[in-house]
Design an enzyme around this catalytic site. Structure first.
Site, PDB file in Angstrom:
ATOM      1  CD  GLN A   1      -4.300   5.549   0.017  1.00 24.18           C
ATOM      2  OE1 GLN A   1      -4.901   4.955   0.920  1.00 24.18           O
ATOM      3  NE2 GLN A   1      -4.923   6.087  -1.004  1.00 24.18           N
TER       4      GLN A   1
ATOM      5  NE  ARG B   1      -8.901   5.403  -9.521  1.00 24.61           N
ATOM      6  CZ  ARG B   1      -8.350   6.503 -10.037  1.00 24.61           C
ATOM      7  NH1 ARG B   1      -8.579   6.838 -11.293  1.00 24.61           N
ATOM      8  NH2 ARG B   1      -7.570   7.290  -9.318  1.00 24.61           N
TER       9      ARG B   1
ATOM     10  CG  ASP C   1      -6.209   3.225  -8.179  1.00 26.38           C
ATOM     11  OD1 ASP C   1      -6.673   2.517  -7.262  1.00 26.38           O
ATOM     12  OD2 ASP C   1      -5.468   4.201  -7.972  1.00 26.38           O
TER      13      ASP C   1
ATOM     14  CB  SER D   1      -0.907   0.024   1.233  1.00 19.46           C
ATOM     15  OG  SER D   1      -1.409   1.336   1.430  1.00 19.46           O
TER      16      SER D   1
HETATM   17  C1  S3P Z   1      -2.714   5.754  -3.771  1.00 18.51           C
HETATM   18  C2  S3P Z   1      -2.443   4.456  -3.455  1.00 18.51           C
HETATM   19  C3  S3P Z   1      -3.332   3.320  -3.755  1.00 18.51           C
HETATM   20  C4  S3P Z   1      -4.390   3.719  -4.791  1.00 18.51           C
HETATM   21  C5  S3P Z   1      -5.008   5.042  -4.498  1.00 18.51           C
HETATM   22  C6  S3P Z   1      -3.948   6.142  -4.468  1.00 18.51           C
HETATM   23  C7  S3P Z   1      -1.730   6.798  -3.423  1.00 18.51           C
HETATM   24  O1  S3P Z   1      -3.990   2.918  -2.587  1.00 18.51           O
HETATM   25  O2  S3P Z   1      -5.372   2.723  -4.864  1.00 18.51           O
HETATM   26  O3  S3P Z   1      -5.968   5.364  -5.471  1.00 18.51           O
HETATM   27  O4  S3P Z   1      -1.821   7.936  -3.921  1.00 18.51           O
HETATM   28  O5  S3P Z   1      -0.819   6.507  -2.632  1.00 18.51           O
HETATM   29  P1  S3P Z   1      -3.281   1.940  -1.497  1.00 18.51           P
HETATM   30  O6  S3P Z   1      -2.137   2.666  -0.924  1.00 18.51           O
HETATM   31  O7  S3P Z   1      -4.351   1.675  -0.480  1.00 18.51           O
HETATM   32  O8  S3P Z   1      -2.871   0.731  -2.234  1.00 18.51           O
END
Ligand code: S3P
Length: 440
Positions: free
Chosen positions: A176, A396, A323, A174
């Site tokens: 994030q 999406r 995504d 992840s």
């Molecule tokens: C993102 C990370 C992804 C993605 C989201 C944007 C980011 O999520 O699905 O649309 O900007 O770091 P995850 O970190 O939960 O995988």
């Protein structure tokens, strides 16, 4: 808002610059807010999610000035940010509303972990159902006091403080979570190291050095040494490959189409969908351009492809196209044979339960889709028939359904289409312009 669409009466053709990358726009605003000095950002995506980030950092004491608005939604915002730098963020008055944006809430939790103020972060109905413990638990290990609602979701209360650097082995890939921990690591004494099971998008690692923060990368691990304060810089945001994906999908499915999308980020951690489409036989030409914001960019030309073949997408590949799974599932309905998406369980905790939703939508459109555990299988060769679909407030899904509607017989109606404003407010207009060949 209801969106009505029918099979395309003409091909999509022309050249269009899709809006600025959402992930990079969030990071540009957040890192500039953390920085000492004034950063100048261009090409920033003007969408509801990025607006959530701009108001959140404003509530925390950064001064965000929109110098110019996008004229047609495609050139993006020019933004000047005066960061809080070494003074740190101010305690916000009231809860911070992160809207629909998981990136806003999770990255900001990492930012706040190292400062001695109290803040409450919340969001809309969808965001308040998404798991936050994946980020709050490691932040607590670093030394922050963090509390989620009983179900592990937002609202999240955080009181930051002194952090002690730690090494983390993330159980899921992840970006994030990884980014939140690296940002918290800039405030921790020592080396904060984050290792992930598969490569997730690496914009944070690519961008932090521009803000004067060194990131050491070794294989699937990244580390920062703290404490260190970011220094202001200027950022130009490249076009968003995830937004481009919908136009790529539309052009592949509508006979005669020939579309070019210039200056798109070709970051390898983001363009798994292009690799998968190439494997399926898609008629794609990629011309490399300059690096922008530490990201490779280039022009993507896509032409209608009459014969696509199904493929298997492995769990390892999924973070690089996470995504784009709904869009790829729609494209897979037009392929010969089956397309199997392995290890896509994370889709259940996105802006909606995208795994259930996309399988249900493909079946409602008379296509063939099935979900078992964390695998999605789409069987091609069933011509789509238009129906009424609900976006579930998920941007999406809304755009994937609009692409399906161009290929489905009869009318397709999409409820709650305004969800597209989260990442691509000009989507319907751009699609229409390509269909009317109004772009040269
Ligand atoms: C993102 C990370 C992804 C993605 C989201 C944007 C980011 O999520 O699905 O649309 O900007 O770091 P995850 O970190 O939960 O995988």
């Amino acid at each position: 808002m209801r969106y009505h669409t029918r099979p395309a009466a003409s091909p999509l053709s022309g050249l269009i610059r899709v809006p600025g990358d959402k992930s990079i726009s969030h990071r540009a605003v957040i890192f500039a807010a953390m920085a000492e000095g004034t950063s100048h950002l261009t090409g920033v995506l003007d969408s509801a999610d990025v607006r959530s980030t701009m108001s959140a950092v404003s509530a925390l004491g950064a001064a965000v000035e929109i110098v110019s608005e996008s004229s047609e939604g495609s050139e993006g915002l020019e933004v000047v940010v005066h960061g809080w730098g070494a003074d740190g963020p101010v305690e916000p008055i009231g809860a911070i509303d992160c809207g629909n944006s998981g990136t806003t809430i999770r990255l900001l939790l990492g930012v706040l972990a190292g400062w001695g103020i109290h803040a409450v972060l919340t969001g809309d109905e969808s965001l308040c159902q998404r798991p936050m413990r994946r980020v709050t638990a490691p932040l607590a290990e670093l030394g922050a006091r963090v509390e989620t609602a009983e179900n592990g979701c937002a609202p999240v209360g955080i009181r930051g403080g002194e952090l002690l650097a730690t090494s983390f082995e993330l159980p899921i890939a992840s970006a994030q979570v990884k980014s939140a921990l690296l940002l918290a690591g800039t405030r921790a004494s020592g080396v904060t190291k984050v290792c992930e099971p598969a490569p997730s998008r690496d914009h944070t690692e690519r961008m932090l050095p521009g803000f004067g923060i060194e990131v050491v990368r070794e294989g699937l691990c990244a580390s920062v040494s703290g404490p260190v304060i970011a220094q202001a810089t200027d950022i130009a945001v490249p076009a968003d490959p995830s937004s481009a994906a919908f136009l790529v999908g539309a052009a592949l499915l509508v006979p005669g189409s020939d579309v070019t999308l210039p200056a798109v980020s070709l970051n390898p951690t983001r363009i798994g969908f292009l690799r998968v489409l190439a494997r399926m036989g898609a008629n794609l030409d990629i011309t490399a351009g300059p690096d922008v914001c530490g990201e490779p960019t280039g022009d993507v030309r896509v032409r209608y492809t009459a014969s696509l073949t199904g493929t298997t997408i492995t769990a390892e590949e999924v973070p690089s196209l996470i995504d784009e799974v709904p869009l790829l599932a729609i494209v897979a309905t037009a392929a010969v044979g089956t397309t199997e998406f392995q290890g896509v369980g994370e889709l259940r905790v996105k802006e909606s339960d995208r795994l259930t939703a996309i399988a249900d939508a493909v079946n409602a459109l008379s296509g063939g889709a099935a979900v078992t555990d964390d695998t999605l299988v789409v069987t091609g060769g069933h011509p789509l028939e238009g129906t009424t679909l609900d976006s579930l407030g998920d941007h999406r899904l809304a755009m994937s359904y609009a692409v399906a509607g161009l290929a489905a017989e009869g009318e397709t109606v999409i409820d709650r289409f305004e969800a597209v404003d989260v990442s691509y407010p000009g989507f319907a207009g751009d699609l229409k312009a390509l269909l009317e060949s109004a772009l040269g």
